[in-house]
Design a protein around this motif. Sequence first.
Motif, mmCIF file in Angstrom:
data_model
loop_
_atom_site.group_PDB
_atom_site.id
_atom_site.type_symbol
_atom_site.label_atom_id
_atom_site.label_comp_id
_atom_site.label_asym_id
_atom_site.label_seq_id
_atom_site.Cartn_x
_atom_site.Cartn_y
_atom_site.Cartn_z
ATOM 1 N N SER A 55 20.302 -6.617 -12.830
ATOM 2 C CA SER A 55 19.888 -6.188 -14.078
ATOM 3 C C SER A 55 20.004 -4.492 -14.093
ATOM 4 N N ALA A 56 19.990 -4.123 -15.315
ATOM 5 C CA ALA A 56 20.100 -2.770 -15.305
ATOM 6 C C ALA A 56 18.776 -1.998 -15.068
ATOM 7 N N THR A 57 17.512 -2.993 -15.345
ATOM 8 C CA THR A 57 16.250 -2.615 -15.016
ATOM 9 C C THR A 57 16.132 -2.254 -13.758
ATOM 10 N N LEU A 60 18.099 0.916 -12.420
ATOM 11 C CA LEU A 60 17.523 2.172 -12.719
ATOM 12 C C LEU A 60 16.438 2.357 -11.578
ATOM 13 N N HIS A 82 13.532 3.119 -24.078
ATOM 14 C CA HIS A 82 13.471 1.665 -23.867
ATOM 15 C C HIS A 82 12.300 1.445 -22.953
ATOM 16 N N ALA A 84 12.421 -0.392 -20.089
ATOM 17 C CA ALA A 84 12.758 -0.316 -18.809
ATOM 18 C C ALA A 84 13.188 1.188 -18.114
ATOM 19 N N ILE A 128 18.785 8.442 -21.907
ATOM 20 C CA ILE A 128 19.512 7.371 -22.456
ATOM 21 C C ILE A 128 20.719 7.920 -23.229
ATOM 22 N N ASP A 154 20.365 6.194 -18.201
ATOM 23 C CA ASP A 154 20.380 4.732 -18.794
ATOM 24 C C ASP A 154 21.316 4.634 -19.940
ATOM 25 N N ALA A 156 22.586 1.845 -20.621
ATOM 26 C CA ALA A 156 22.401 0.218 -20.743
ATOM 27 C C ALA A 156 23.572 -0.092 -21.929
ATOM 28 N N SER A 172 24.154 -2.120 -18.753
ATOM 29 C CA SER A 172 23.560 -3.470 -18.838
ATOM 30 C C SER A 172 24.481 -4.635 -19.149
ATOM 31 N N SER A 174 23.023 -7.558 -20.012
ATOM 32 C CA SER A 174 22.186 -8.438 -20.546
ATOM 33 C C SER A 174 22.817 -8.806 -21.926
ATOM 34 N N LYS A 177 24.423 -7.040 -25.064
ATOM 35 C CA LYS A 177 25.457 -5.730 -24.762
ATOM 36 C C LYS A 177 26.672 -6.047 -24.949
ATOM 37 N N GLU A 183 22.879 -12.053 -17.022
ATOM 38 C CA GLU A 183 22.012 -10.776 -16.812
ATOM 39 C C GLU A 183 23.022 -10.154 -15.990
HETATM 40 C C1 LIG Z 1 18.600 1.415 -23.231
HETATM 41 C C2 LIG Z 1 18.189 0.286 -22.121
HETATM 42 N N1 LIG Z 1 17.861 0.499 -21.114
HETATM 43 C C3 LIG Z 1 17.562 -0.560 -20.286
HETATM 44 C C4 LIG Z 1 17.846 -1.898 -20.662
HETATM 45 C C5 LIG Z 1 17.451 -2.936 -19.689
HETATM 46 O O1 LIG Z 1 18.691 -3.466 -19.191
HETATM 47 P P1 LIG Z 1 18.389 -5.077 -18.391
HETATM 48 O O2 LIG Z 1 18.026 -5.984 -19.478
HETATM 49 O O3 LIG Z 1 19.941 -5.579 -17.932
HETATM 50 O O4 LIG Z 1 17.621 -4.907 -17.394
HETATM 51 C C6 LIG Z 1 18.094 -2.229 -21.862
HETATM 52 C C7 LIG Z 1 18.379 -3.375 -22.264
HETATM 53 O O5 LIG Z 1 18.216 -3.741 -23.548
HETATM 54 C C8 LIG Z 1 18.403 -0.882 -22.766
HETATM 55 O O6 LIG Z 1 18.949 -1.161 -24.071
#
Ligand SMILES: Cc1ncc(COP(=O)(O)O)c(C=O)c1O
Length: 362
Positions: A55-57, A60, A82, A84, A128, A154, A156, A172, A174, A177, A183
């Motif tokens: 996951s992007a989270t 990060l 966000h 995350a 971001i 970030d 994402a 990301s 998810s 996106k 995921e």
């Molecule tokens: C700006 C931002 N950062 C982080 C995330 C987290 O991504 P992920 O759901 O892949 O962990 C999102 C997802 O909506 C996001 O929009």
Amino acid sequence: LPEFREHYVKSREAVISRIALALSSPKLSNSQLVVQLEDAIAARTKAKHCVAVSSATLGLMLAVRALTDGRSGDVLVPGFAHNATVLAPLWAGRRIVCLPVNPANFNLCVEAVAHTLANRSVAAIMAIGVAGNPSGLRAVEECARSAKVPLIVDAAPCLGATAVLGEVTIFSMSARKILPAGEGGLVVVSDELLAAQLKDLRLYGSKNGFFCYQQGLNARLSELHAAVALGCLAELDEVLAKRRRFANSLRLALSAVPGVSLQSVDDDVEPAWNDVIVRVPSTHRTELITGLQQVGVDAVPFYDPPIHTHPAFADRCVPDFQGREQQLLSLCAETIGLPVLSSFSDPHIDTIASVFYRILSP
Ligand SMILES: Cc1ncc(COP(=O)(O)O)c(C=O)c1O
């Protein structure tokens, strides 16, 4: 249910054949399809390396872990963020310092970053590309570089809009996106050693899965998710172009509505437009969101309430709004995020615009 994700209908056969390949592979994660995806994304973004994660989270989190190792100080984050983005430094045991954002492009404010860098010990900076629009971030990158502080972007929602910004840029995959793989996250980096460290961090912090030389976690991407992403890749540019066309037309239509203002875009940036964000009078926002939802548009308040007011973050979050807290609170109270999809066209724009006109200039 309102439509809220890309379906990549033309790519279905390509996805299914890759899933079949994944199922016959001896390894179900971090294997040949993951490597193919990493190579394809590195080539697309002109990054030297890509590390795919679950996951992007988690991408990060691993980036903060790798880049703050051996550095003291707090991590700077935008106040308009966000969850995350701020969870990553918090999980790495850092305090976060919330900064003002640029009121025009809604991204981290470079002047605020420069001010804080001059007054605090800073381990890293998180920025971001809000809504897929990385405007203003080249200036943040220059500021971070001259202070020798790592920048983690970030990105994402930015796949298609940007290459590597800062030390690490994270996309990301998810559901909402542009390239929904179920995921997944894609971490792009220029530095070879950093890429190798991130690969070890996603494998518990080891080279072989058994002997940990650093504290990582399991962030491996499954071959099945990589199969979905890879199968869709050939259609990505077409999807991106359609989404951009829709977003640009929607922004043009809404710019004519009294009381609506738009996120600004730098001349040298072409956003991926994961969402179109508009600012409206806070007095009318709830009515607008309800009105949009009633016509099947999945409109949401964007990044509201602001990060520094979340109970979960309060004890390790230091606001540093430099006299601009009210500006940030107003932004959070006034924004609406509108979904962007390649299947949307002119009738969607008419539907959305008519709700804005009905409520804002009856
Ligand atoms: C700006 C931002 N950062 C982080 C995330 C987290 O991504 P992920 O759901 O892949 O962990 C999102 C997802 O909506 C996001 O929009």
